[in-house]
Design an enzyme around this catalytic site. Structure first.
Site, PDB file in Angstrom:
ATOM      1  N   CYS A  66     -10.021   1.136   9.037  1.00 36.62           N
ATOM      2  CA  CYS A  66      -9.927   2.328   8.974  1.00 36.62           C
ATOM      3  C   CYS A  66     -10.281   3.239   8.254  1.00 36.62           C
ATOM      4  CB  CYS A  66      -8.496   2.020   8.984  1.00 36.62           C
ATOM      5  SG  CYS A  66      -8.544   0.945   6.949  1.00 36.62           S
ATOM      6  N   GLU A  79       0.558  -0.978  -0.338  1.00 38.82           N
ATOM      7  CA  GLU A  79      -0.091  -0.251  -0.316  1.00 38.82           C
ATOM      8  C   GLU A  79       1.178   0.880   0.867  1.00 38.82           C
ATOM      9  OE1 GLU A  79      -1.964  -0.756   2.824  1.00 38.82           O
ATOM     10  OE2 GLU A  79      -2.963  -2.480   2.506  1.00 38.82           O
TER      11      GLU A  79
END
Lengths: 630, 630
Positions: free
Chosen positions: B404, B308
């Site tokens: 998240c 990521e």
């Protein structure tokens, strides 16, 4: 139509002979040393060691991937072609050594596989999905046919027929089939070579069972007791194995690209042998699916690294693709059979595209370095920094743990003489314009290049000489008729010479607009050969290069020894923006000279950027919009 | 410059209040139910259950990811902002329940983490690389500051200070630092809120230790006794954690994008607090690295799904990228601090770009569906067929295992009032043109939209009103001076009204030509808002769309309720080729109407194709080549 075999034809063409000699003098001996674990610094293959162990000569467990036996078989197949090209006593001795070893590793009941023999003798054929026993058997049989044709020696033929008979006894009355096709086309070859009908029957049985009734791959996959070889395979679907539908109902190329090609090649064989219209129809649809919607301009196939597989129509990313060299070898196998099956020579352009571009790119100029994955764009910093391209190597590698591609390139190039001519009744086809000599049933043909043109010397009975016009080429010949992509001379019998010219056109080629990644771009081709830009010639940041769509091209001898010129053109470079990543000023351009090299040549000058599809700047506005007057 | 906190400002803008009310009325209650495992059909969160277990209320092992505590903290932070916006007795009760629970889960020595308390009480701080204890502590502290500011209640502040003191005692004299930054900026906030100097010192210590001397991440990674939480992390390098260099020597944005943003934000805090030129310099270089070379036009960051993370300059693939919503939330945090640090309001356009495009796109129109990954192009068949895009969802998902992003969107939108105004001595900045009311130290400001323009009502002492001109907008105001991207009114004191107009320009935006994937393409922007094409408006095969570079645009109210018009233009579509995937005819075009919608709106009408960067057809030839006369 029937392609004339490698034993009838001798290549004399300087370019191809240089490649062939590179394989004969460098690749084959190097591979033999690799197989014998004698190359310092290279990863140990353990291939020969496994055979010695299976033959009982040494005590050792199996090492390496489960399908490693096929490396030796593919090597032997290539070595056989090499021996047919010219004597080589050292190679002959190695081949005999291989033959003895293979024979010695065969089990009394005909079974032949070093992995299962050494590691899991009680688990034979329990993991058809991953075990590759039938795949290896197929390559053993292909090697046998080649060795038998090239050497006339029959020792290995006995081993192969015993293996085939054992397979027949095991599988003829079961609805099972291999996870990786290969045995099907191999059994067909063995049938054609020996006339043994049971080989044809078993090949057909494997094809007929595939995708029918209970899915064997799924059954193994869902079996809680299944002993996985690759955990990753858990994520694969039936389409990965081309078992999602009965073969006659498959209409799009799916799954692992090499598996698909070997399977479709066998389907084409079977369709031709039985004059089976249903199967022929499926082959045509699958061929169109590949060549019309899922193939790279280089003849590469397999848009996804995960599963080394086909994805969906028009999904042809230039950076994350797989485009395995072996898959293009497989595409050549499929395409040549489609030409034989349909008699439509235009299908042969796919064979040529794959050979001239992806397959030749796989082999480095030194004969010791290879590409498995064949990208259409490389920016070294990007390739190293982004794991989506982890599988893409920016330079050719010396030898891989999974060594499928190098021996596949070798057997392809060394059997090339079997891909030049074809016959169909009173027609003799010249499918590839490679200087060569054919002798067959009283017919002698010699194809030569002379003073810029080609000459076809023919001696023999009356025959229609049907010369395929390669893609992107202009062919003319005095007294010839041009029809449906062919130049046809009528040879009345006796001795005659037919002259023709073949001019490859240098041109921009565009992709269908549904190929998102190539829109607004073009690539440069010369005849069937794709060209690319390299940083070595054009500096970095190739992404900024634009070519006017009315650019003039200059061919230039160059120094690349690839049988092809380099091509020069006046291009443009979009200027970098000052500081801002994004801005509203339309790009500004600076003129620049561009030098294109053949795609197959790329990566021979160290790590650098490479790009096949570049931006096009439309300059001839009138031809672009339908509604406007011309 | 200091941004004025959310407590001083009240938003009145209809568009933003609709988003804010969506979060207040739908997202927060929904998230609370999720955290309590009371949503049927949704994956169990177990977040509250873990706290109950850690508090000794129930007996249960920890469930869910190791950093799950942060979900509750982020929810509480958002809930606090919500309570500051308006009373809500149900929400207030939930928040108090959360506060009680958090306090109860704290250990006697101040330690607070449900995973380690329940599962590995003797392994505290042994896995700083993966354990997220300091990350969770940071979010606890951020929640505390918000709750304390919003409610004036101090119970949680005691818990947070006890936690901070425990961290100080543990880490102040060690060279250790967290694998995931967050504690640094949180401790800074706690310092600013309480004046407790030890919080500032510890924040600085974490920053100073990072990348210095023996690498803590590497040490843990190479420790044979290390208990791995994610085996994948074995493949990560020190740059993934931003520990490859001391912070002052880092010049390019590297590694996991969220980690990077939280770290850089803390660096900017520290640089400002200490007036530290070296650190300020590093912040500027990192900000330029992100915004000038590694950021998507949408304010998305993280070019690679693996890790990521950031990859390399100009590597901005539109299909395989990550562009996590949380990373753009992080980019907003970094950008606002850079504006405060440098006083350069142009840096705030990055904040705006991330908010208006990627962050808002993360939240579905129903408040219950979210994007984690924010692609710039989607072709459903391609996305489903190619594993390189496995992580990219083609429609918003209801709730993810790793939750998240939704609470991060919530806390961002609910604290938006803290991002509108800033002060610096006698200057009052209007950074975002959001209708709102400010009351601060006798200064009253009201910003409203009236009859197509903006009015700024000001009551108070003399002040320079410095209005940031948003990217791609034209701003004019009678009596105002335009300078360096600002429109400045001098308020002489007393009461006055200042009128100005703000006209977002609709325009084509181009990327630097080193961005390979965008060459020959443009995107459409209106002010700071990126637009996109969707299949719902324009039919399939969006890749074939071209826009003339001199196209005229028509704004149209539309029905999308996004505070923005839809935009229409006359475009072209490249015709599909007849049968052939590749051909030498230049593309032919058919005119077509095009309808663009804001990027943040995409995916609200079911699964369909979406495209940000489309092909441009150059029609104004003269402006393209430098050498030609204008």
């Amino acid at each position: 139509m029937k392609l004339l075999p490698f034993t009838d034809v001798k290549i004399t063409d300087a370019y191809w002979m240089e490649k062939i000699e590179l394989v004969r003098r460098v690749v084959l001996p190097y591979q033999w040393e690799i197989l014998n674990d004698r190359v310092q610094g290279a990863q140990k293959s353990c291939c020969i060691r496994n055979f010695r162990a299976a033959a009982g000569e040494i005590r050792a467990p199996h090492s390496g991937v489960v399908f490693l036996d096929s490396d030796l078989y593919k090597w032997l197949e290539a070595a056989s072609y090499s021996l047919a090209i010219g004597a080589d006593s050292r190679l002959e001795a190695w081949a005999e050594e291989a033959v003895e070893l293979i024979a010695a590793a065969q089990q009394p009941d005909g079974y032949l596989n070093t992995y299962y023999t050494l590691m899991k003798p009680d688990k034979r054929y329990t993991n058809l999905m991953e075990g590759h026993e039938l795949y290896c058997a197929g390559h053993m049989i292909e090697a046998t046919v080649a060795y038998s044709q090239a050497s006339g020696k029959n020792k290995l033929l006995g081993v192969a027929l015993k293996l085939a008979r054992h397979l027949y006894d095991t599988f003829m009355h079961q609805s099972k089939y291999p996870g990786h096709p290969e045995i099907e086309l191999a059994l067909f070859k063995l049938y054609e070579h020996t006339g043994e009908r049971f080989c044809l029957d078993l090949s057909k049985q494997f094809l007929d069972a595939r995708g029918q009734g209970e899915n064997q791959m799924e059954k193994e996959r869902l079996d809680p007791g299944h002993e996985w070889i690759w955990e990753d395979m858990k994520r694969f679907d039936n389409a990965y194995f081309q078992t999602h539908l009965p073969l006659r109902e498959q209409e799009s190329a799916e799954g692992h690209a090499v598996r698909a090609m070997y399977l479709y090649a066998a389907m084409a064989d079977a369709a031709k042998a039985a004059d089976d219209e249903g199967l022929k129809d499926a082959c045509k649809k699958l061929f169109l699916s590949v060549s019309g919607r899922r193939m790279y301009v280089t003849g590469g196939i397999g848009s996804s690294s995960f599963g080394e597989r086909f994805t969906s129509d028009w999904d042809l990313p230039n950076d994350t693709m797989y485009c395995e060299t072996c898959a293009s070898v497989g595409l050549m196998l499929f395409a040549r059979r489609m030409t034989a099956l349909t008699g439509d020579v235009s299908t042969y352009s796919v064979w040529e595209r794959a050979l001239h571009n992806t397959v030749l790119a796989g082999l480095g100029g030194d004969g010791k370095h290879f590409f498995y994955v064949n990208p259409l764009q490389v920016i070294p910093a990007v390739n190293h920094g982004n794991m989506a391209m982890e599988h893409v190597k920016t330079v050719r590698q010396s030898w891989f743990g999974v060594a499928c591609c190098p021996p596949n390139i070798a057997r392809t190039l060394l059997s090339l003489s079997g891909s030049i001519y074809a016959q169909n009744g009173g027609d003799l086809y010249v499918l590839a314009h490679i200087e060569s000599e054919l002798e067959k049933d009283g017919l002698c043909v010699r194809l030569t290049r002379e003073s810029g043109g080609y000459c076809l010397y023919v001696l023999g009975e009356a025959v229609n000489l049907r010369l395929r016009i390669p893609e992107g080429c202009i062919m003319t010949g005095e007294g010839a008729v041009e029809r449906d992509g062919e130049l046809i001379f009528r040879h009345p019998g006796g001795q005659a010479v037919y002259s023709y010219t073949l001019i490859p056109r240098v041109r921009l080629v565009y992709a269908d607009p549904r190929v998102l990644y190539n829109n607004g771009k073009a690539c440069l081709m010369r005849g069937p050969d794709v060209y690319c830009l390299e940083e070595a010639d054009n500096g970095p940041d190739l992404s900024a290069v634009y070519l006017p769509d009315n650019a003039a091209f200059l061919e230039d001898e160059g120094d690349i020894r690839e049988g092809l010129p380099v091509i020069r053109a006046q291009g443009l470079r979009a200027d970098a923006r000052d500081g801002a990543l994004y801005g509203e000023d339309a790009p500004r351009f600076t003129p620049c000279g561009l030098r294109f090299v053949p795609y197959r040549y790329w990566g021979n000058r160290g790590e650098n950027e490479m790009l096949v599809w570049f931006n096009v700047k439309h300059c001839a506005q009138a031809r672009e919009i339908k509604e406007e007057p011309k």
